[in-house]
Design a protein around this motif. Structure first.
Motif, PDB file in Angstrom:
ATOM      1  N   ALA A 116       0.078  -1.882   6.502  1.00  0.00           N
ATOM      2  CA  ALA A 116       0.298  -0.877   7.547  1.00  0.00           C
ATOM      3  C   ALA A 116       0.863  -1.500   8.812  1.00  0.00           C
ATOM      4  O   ALA A 116       1.770  -0.947   9.450  1.00  0.00           O
ATOM      5  CB  ALA A 116      -1.022  -0.179   7.859  1.00  0.00           C
ATOM      6  N   ALA A 172      -3.579   6.168   9.919  1.00  0.00           N
ATOM      7  CA  ALA A 172      -4.148   7.435   9.469  1.00  0.00           C
ATOM      8  C   ALA A 172      -3.895   8.539  10.493  1.00  0.00           C
ATOM      9  O   ALA A 172      -3.955   8.307  11.710  1.00  0.00           O
ATOM     10  CB  ALA A 172      -5.645   7.270   9.219  1.00  0.00           C
ATOM     11  N   TYR A 179      -7.239   3.206  -1.190  1.00  0.00           N
ATOM     12  CA  TYR A 179      -5.838   3.539  -1.453  1.00  0.00           C
ATOM     13  C   TYR A 179      -5.276   2.575  -2.489  1.00  0.00           C
ATOM     14  O   TYR A 179      -5.797   1.489  -2.699  1.00  0.00           O
ATOM     15  CB  TYR A 179      -4.997   3.389  -0.174  1.00  0.00           C
ATOM     16  N   ARG A 183       6.609   7.673   8.039  1.00  0.00           N
ATOM     17  CA  ARG A 183       6.557   8.522   6.837  1.00  0.00           C
ATOM     18  C   ARG A 183       5.501   7.995   5.872  1.00  0.00           C
ATOM     19  O   ARG A 183       5.381   6.777   5.697  1.00  0.00           O
ATOM     20  CB  ARG A 183       7.906   8.496   6.124  1.00  0.00           C
ATOM     21  N   PRO A 184       4.771   8.880   5.231  1.00  0.00           N
ATOM     22  CA  PRO A 184       3.790   8.402   4.241  1.00  0.00           C
ATOM     23  C   PRO A 184       4.490   7.726   3.062  1.00  0.00           C
ATOM     24  O   PRO A 184       5.583   8.128   2.674  1.00  0.00           O
ATOM     25  CB  PRO A 184       3.082   9.684   3.796  1.00  0.00           C
ATOM     26  N   PRO A 243      -0.516  10.146  -1.293  1.00  0.00           N
ATOM     27  CA  PRO A 243       0.219   9.696  -0.107  1.00  0.00           C
ATOM     28  C   PRO A 243      -0.632   8.744   0.739  1.00  0.00           C
ATOM     29  O   PRO A 243      -1.854   8.887   0.804  1.00  0.00           O
ATOM     30  CB  PRO A 243       0.500  11.000   0.649  1.00  0.00           C
ATOM     31  N   TRP A 244       0.043   7.781   1.358  1.00  0.00           N
ATOM     32  CA  TRP A 244      -0.652   6.820   2.227  1.00  0.00           C
ATOM     33  C   TRP A 244       0.019   6.804   3.600  1.00  0.00           C
ATOM     34  O   TRP A 244       1.189   6.454   3.707  1.00  0.00           O
ATOM     35  CB  TRP A 244      -0.596   5.421   1.593  1.00  0.00           C
ATOM     36  N   ASP A 245      -0.712   7.227   4.592  1.00  0.00           N
ATOM     37  CA  ASP A 245      -0.228   7.103   5.967  1.00  0.00           C
ATOM     38  C   ASP A 245      -0.649   5.730   6.474  1.00  0.00           C
ATOM     39  O   ASP A 245      -1.848   5.483   6.633  1.00  0.00           O
ATOM     40  CB  ASP A 245      -0.853   8.176   6.867  1.00  0.00           C
ATOM     41  N   GLN A 282       4.337   6.434  -0.971  1.00  0.00           N
ATOM     42  CA  GLN A 282       3.730   6.905  -2.211  1.00  0.00           C
ATOM     43  C   GLN A 282       4.230   6.031  -3.354  1.00  0.00           C
ATOM     44  O   GLN A 282       5.363   5.554  -3.319  1.00  0.00           O
ATOM     45  CB  GLN A 282       4.137   8.368  -2.433  1.00  0.00           C
ATOM     46  N   HIS A 299      -9.573  11.296  -2.641  1.00  0.00           N
ATOM     47  CA  HIS A 299      -8.264  11.931  -2.490  1.00  0.00           C
ATOM     48  C   HIS A 299      -8.284  13.252  -3.259  1.00  0.00           C
ATOM     49  O   HIS A 299      -8.719  13.261  -4.425  1.00  0.00           O
ATOM     50  CB  HIS A 299      -7.154  11.041  -3.078  1.00  0.00           C
ATOM     51  N   GLY A 349       9.010   3.427   5.236  1.00  0.00           N
ATOM     52  CA  GLY A 349       8.128   4.007   6.250  1.00  0.00           C
ATOM     53  C   GLY A 349       8.894   4.529   7.450  1.00  0.00           C
ATOM     54  O   GLY A 349       8.516   5.535   8.066  1.00  0.00           O
TER      55      GLY A 349
END
Lengths: 150, 702, 298
Positions: free
Chosen positions: B228, B80, B291, B62-63, B75-77, B65, B123, B201
């Protein structure tokens, strides 16, 4: 390909692929994890070991290039649990914090001490510039080496 | 390796430490990340090898935030899925039976990118690329400047830098399907926040994640982010149901972990004829990268830098604007001192600039303007707890024999040698607690620190804390403390950190909080145990809500710049520190010395560079230069110990002071050394080429 | 500093390929077939068979990082460590014949080396690198900031290149083509460097940001020959400066100006072209003075 070498006084024989890096042989197959990989670019010095008594980057050497050689890693410095002089000096001078660069420093220093040549502080700073420490500011490391030259 | 026994340093010195890469797991696969070679592109298609790779979309994270005041939430994946925004961002995860085969799987992965043109926002949520913005105004600057003798301007830039622990990061993860618990081993400074990030996440309860921290080969701030890879490995082990591990390589560490600093400060300072600072108006602009780092966000660097401006000086009027601007570069996070480094650097360079303009000695102008009453609330709203700023400066002058230094500098200049003297005078905030984060509008970081002390039935004392050791010597400090408080021998004390199951919840290790909230929690828990007569079976937990404190210091560097090659060299270094009560003299000293070495690097060597096309040019340790033995001077270190009323023992934390002071002192010394050549240095690091290229066309006769 | 790993990175940067989009995230070599010939004849046979699919491995201090980053992906790798013929240093009259596999460390301990070489060697990386890195490996790698390509140009050395087709001598000036590029043919192996031993003393200097780093720029002078390295794509002889000296010109501002005019310099993240030109000229002045001091001293 067949590889035979002596590590910390013990013979090791095995079959290894051509591309295997010496550091990975030591860490993954011989479980000598005291040799650390800090950059794998030949710069930081954390992976330094002695090959036939000479300090080298074990990340810049294929395992097969060490065929027939004698290797010493940090694990050889206190074989019976008795710290070597330089290890004891490192503890006394607080020359390590996180400890990750320490094995590389110890092996570089071992070649210098074994050579019997004495270096002054400035020369030592030059000689040890192939090992990077980010914790100590280096001063206690130099103090420890200078003490061991006496 | 959460237990820090008495024999810990002996383990490390014999090569028997257990760092992340030393852990072995039955049936484990080695993981690599497939990373973008482009700074700005849409991901058209990702095809990792079948059975040994997954794309970001397939991994299903899940992204994340972040919400906080002044922040544009994007939002940050972690891996990516739609678009890459910097070189090194991950698009897929692949694995093999060892690292060699995992890299073969990277080779075998096909990724199609559609490159995006320049000029579109990083963004869509931030059309002007401003991810964070804040302003402050005490009022009174306009009046001050109209009454001033002069309003002096200056602009100074702190470089983009890396914290660079010698151990890169690394993560291993294993899932137990029976209990549903995923265990994650990670080289981090913030185990509980990592647990929180992974749970978000994965969309699972935090109780189903256990984070363990092995020996950590240095952190220096970069390991105080949730990354990540931590989330991805947890997701992957649940997906393929076998242990997984990833060891960051140095390229990844330099390109895609977190950078730091990269902040410019432009200032106008209203001054009286005698050099009194009347008011400051500043604009702080930080390039925060692609980000917001999690959990600190894009506010970390600009907000901290702005809050640190003119910290130790008595100023009645201050206003500033601070912004964090998104770019196609590695995200910017924490590094020993964070934005305080840029704020103090800009301030101290500005103070020297003012001194030159008004022809006042740099020492005298600092003494004239230093805050004299403690405690006090500054115009910027900082509640300074304690300190003796004039005492710091006077001690610096006597310890360095300042007047004699200036005399010998004049002599050197007559011999055409480029010798400079620089001062770095500062205060810094440490140990930020819940009220500090709430005041800043930050909700993700709770800010408490905690300790649990157990007396076992064998009479051993166990200390568990929410901090995470990365070489700072926590266990040694706690042992000494417990010895003093409870009269227990060190060998009877076990310390545990870095286990989210066994240790009480807290904020981790950053912002020098070990010497503030963590130590306070330990002291309070120990005292409760004492009240209970150290009875076997006693089990006490103390959660402390700290309020940030203000350590201070004054450093002085003497630098000689080679007149032929312009290579600068620090030839003398004097530091006066005040971190309140000293808890452990050796550890305080080694924190300061190590911090100074880091600061010397930031001032003279360290800088990340990108090409115009967005490619990073400093992806190896031959291009990103950190200080070596010969670059670091002997440090003459002295202490003042004005206890803080904010902690029971009076300590204030000391992890970052060395770096903060050194960047300012060394940069001022270099600037002073080359002043006679007509060079005016503003952008760090002060390298030979910056000095040479800064010389006016007409060379002074030399 | 010379033969270590990431020179590869930098040298490719100087050739201005957009190599960075190829690099990154790998630290272990791609698979290759490993060969370890026991004699020169066997080595020549192997290299003759595989040509440019093969890379000869000397000390590996530059090649192994390139393999690890998968910037070099040869199908065959030929480890030369068992070729004893390549490890000798022999003096023949006024020429020192240095085998390609002779290490920097060995040269450091060889009494006959010219003084400029003795001065230069401690600048080659750190001692751990000099324990493995070789003269031949450094020359074959041809980093523009490396010491051996500069020294061989300065001393008028020749490279002996051998293949199953025969043997030839390549003067240093022809051997260096550009960053990572030499005149060696794919089936040729460098066996020796022929070092003419100079009459008098020389001068050598380089600027490093840190001990053991790349030379930002360096210079050497020997018997009227002047070389600058680390500034441009290959070591450069300074013809006008040499003429000035030959005509009786002495070290000083005039010499420095001439040198600055003719130095070919490029900028990168470590130094601007202007820095390299200006500081290079200062170093030229210094090494010319050093070599004259030596001459006057003898």
């Amino acid at each position: 390909m067949e590889l035979t070498l002596n590590v910390n006084g013990r013979e090791w024989r095995g079959d290894v692929p051509g591309r295997l890096i010496l550091a990975d042989l030591l860490r993954d197959r011989l479980h000598l994890t005291g040799t650390h990989l800090g950059c794998e670019q030949g710069v930081c010095g954390a992976c330094t070991v002695l090959v036939d008594g000479e300090a080298v980057r074990s990340c810049l050497m294929l395992a097969l290039q060490a065929d027939g050689c004698s290797i010493r890693t940090v694990e050889s410095l206190a074989p019976d649990g008795q710290l070597s002089r330089i290890q004891a000096a490192f503890l006394r001078h607080r020359a390590l914090q996180c400890g990750f660069c320490t094995p590389g420093f110890l092996m570089s220093i071992t070649e210098l001490l074994d050579s019997g040549q004495r270096y002054n502080r400035e020369e030592l700073a030059e000689m040890l510039s192939g090992n990077v420490c980010r914790c100590t500011g280096y001063e206690p490391i130099l103090d420890a080496v200078l003490e061991c030259q006496d | 390796m959460p237990r820090l026994g008495l024999e810990n340093s002996r383990l490390l010195i014999t090569g028997n430490g257990s760092y992340l890469a030393d852990l072995e797991f039955e049936g484990c696969v080695d993981v690599c990340f497939v990373r973008s070679p482009f700074p700005n592109a849409e991901i058209a298609r990702v095809r990792p090898p079948v059975g040994s790779g997954l794309s970001g979309a397939e991994l299903g994270i899940r992204p994340l935030q972040l919400e906080s005041r002044g922040l544009v939430s994007v939002p940050w994946d972690p891996i990516a899925i739609h678009r890459v925004r910097y070189v090194g961002e991950s698009v897929a995860v692949v694995w093999g039976k060892d690292r060699y085969e995992a890299e073969d799987a990277v080779d075998a992965t096909e990724v199609d990118y559609d490159r995006l043109p320049d000029g579109i926002p990083v963004h869509p949520e931030a059309p002007d690329d401003v991810l964070f913005s804040t302003t402050f105004d005490s009022g009174g600057f306009e009046e001050a400047s109209s009454a001033a003798h002069a309003v002096i301007e200056g602009s100074f830039k702190a470089a983009r830098q890396s914290a660079l622990p010698i151990e890169c990061r690394g993560v291993a993860a294993s899932h137990d399907s029976a209990s549903g618990v995923t265990t994650v081993w990670t080289s981090t400074q913030i185990p509980h926040l990592v647990r929180k990030g992974i749970a978000l996440g994965l969309g699972v309860d935090e109780d189903l994640i256990r984070v363990l921290v092995p020996h950590v080969g240095g952190g220096f701030g970069v390991k105080a982010q949730v990354f990540a890879e931590e989330i991805a490995l947890a997701a992957l082990t649940r997906r393929i149901n076998r242990p997984v591990r990833w060891i960051e390589d140095r390229w990844e560490n330099l390109v895609a972990s977190a950078h730091a600093h990269d902040t410019g400060v432009t200032m106008r300072v209203a001054v009286a004829r005698d050099g009194t600072f009347l008011g400051v108006d500043a604009d702080v602009v930080a390039d925060v990268g692609a980000y917001s780092v999690w959990p600190f966000s894009a506010s970390l660097e600009p907000a901290t830098a702005a809050a640190s401006l003119f910290g130790p000086y008595a100023i009645r009027a201050i206003k500033y604007r601070a912004r964090g601007i998104a770019s196609h570069r590695c995200p910017v996070g924490a590094h020993r001192g964070v934005g305080i480094n840029a704020g103090v650097y800009a301030t101290e360079r500005m103070v020297d600039t003012i001194a030159h303009e008004l022809n006042i000695d740099p020492f005298d102008i600092r003494r004239l303007n230093a805050i004299r009453t403690m405690p006090c609330t500054t115009a910027a709203g900082r509640e300074l707890d304690s300190g003796d700023y004039l005492g710091l400066l006077d001690r610096l002058a006597s310890a360095s024999a300042y007047q004699e230094l200036r005399r010998s500098q004049r002599q050197s200049r007559q011999e055409h040698r480029l010798v400079g003297v620089g001062i770095g005078f500062f205060n810094e905030h440490s140990g930020s607690g819940p009220s500090d984060y709430r005041r800043r509008g930050v909700t993700t970081i709770s800010g408490e620190d905690s300790a649990r002390v157990v007396v076992t039935h064998e009479g051993r004392l166990q200390i568990y804390t929410s901090a995470a050791e990365a070489g700072q010597g926590h266990a040694e400090t706690y042992r000494a403390l417990a010895g003093r408080e409870l009269d227990i021998a060190p060998e009877m004390i076990d310390v545990f950190e870095g286990d989210t199951d066994a240790c009480p919840k807290g904020t981790g290790t950053f912002a020098s909080r070990g010497g503030v909230g963590v130590i306070e929690a330990v002291v309070q828990a120990l005292r409760k145990v004492a009240q209970l007569d150290i009875a076997p079976g006693t089990d006490v937990t103390h959660v402390h809500e700290a309020k940030q404190l203000y350590p201070s210091g004054a450093h002085l560097a003497v630098v000689e710049v080679d007149a032929d090659t312009f290579v600068p060299r620090v030839v003398r270094y004097v530091a006066i520190e005040d971190c309140g009560t000293i808890l452990h003299a050796d550890i305080v000293d080694e924190q300061v010395r190590g911090g100074i070495a880091n600061g010397v690097g930031c001032a003279l060597l360290e800088e990340h560079r990108y090409s115009a096309e967005g490619q990073i040019l400093t992806a190896s340790l031959l291009d990103y230069l950190v200080p070596l033995v010969a670059d670091i001077p002997h440090v003459e270190l002295h202490h003042l110990t004005n206890p803080s009323p904010g902690t029971t023992l009076g300590s204030k934390g000391v992890g970052e002071a060395g770096t903060i002071g050194a960047i300012a002192a060394v940069s001022n010394a270099v600037a002073d050394a080359v002043f006679p050549l007509g060079v005016r240095l503003t952008a760090l690091p002060y390298s030979p080429t910056r000095i040479s290229d800064g010389m006016p066309e007409a060379l002074p006769d030399r | 500093m010379a033969t270590w790993g990431l020179h590869a990175y930098r040298a490719r940067d100087l050739t201005q390929h957009d190599w960075r989009t190829e690099a990154g995230g790998t630290v272990k070599p791609a698979p290759f077939e490993y060969h370890r010939p026991g004699s020169l004849a066997e080595a020549l046979e192997v290299i003759g068979r595989y040509g440019d699919e093969l890379k000869p491995l000397a000390g590996g201090q530059s090649l192994i990082p390139m393999l690890a980053m998968r910037l070099a992906r040869p199908s065959h790798l030929m480890d030369l460590q068992r070729v004893a013929e390549l490890r000798r240093v022999v003096r023949e009259g006024n020429v020192l014949r240095v085998g390609a596999m002779v290490r920097h460390r060995d040269m450091e301990r060889t009494a006959e080396v010219p003084s400029v070489v003795a001065t230069a060697i401690p600048h080659i990386g750190h001692f751990q690198i000099r324990n493995r890195g070789t003269v031949g490996g450094s020359l074959a790698h041809m980093d523009p900031a490396a010491e051996w390509p500069a020294l061989s140009l300065l001393l008028g050395c020749s490279v002996v290149a051998v293949s199953t087709r025969g043997s030839r001598r390549i003067p240093a000036d022809d051997f260096a083509i550009g960053p990572l590029m030499t005149a060696l043919e794919p089936d040729e192996l460098m066996t020796e460097l022929l070092v003419p031993l100079p009459e008098g003393g020389g001068g050598f200097a380089e600027v490093e940001r840190r001990s053991g780093d790349f030379a930002l720029v360096g210079a050497g002078c020997q018997d009227g020959t002047v070389v600058v390295f680390g500034a441009g794509p290959r070591p450069q002889r300074l013809a006008m400066t040499e003429q000035f000296i030959k005509a009786g010109g002495a070290p000083g501002p005039e010499l420095e100006n001439i040198a600055a005019l003719e130095i070919v310099a490029r900028g990168d993240i470590h130094a601007s072209a202007e820095y390299r030109r200006r500081t290079g000229a200062t170093l030229v002045n210094r090494v010319v003075r050093q070599s004259r001091t030596h001459v006057e001293g003898t």
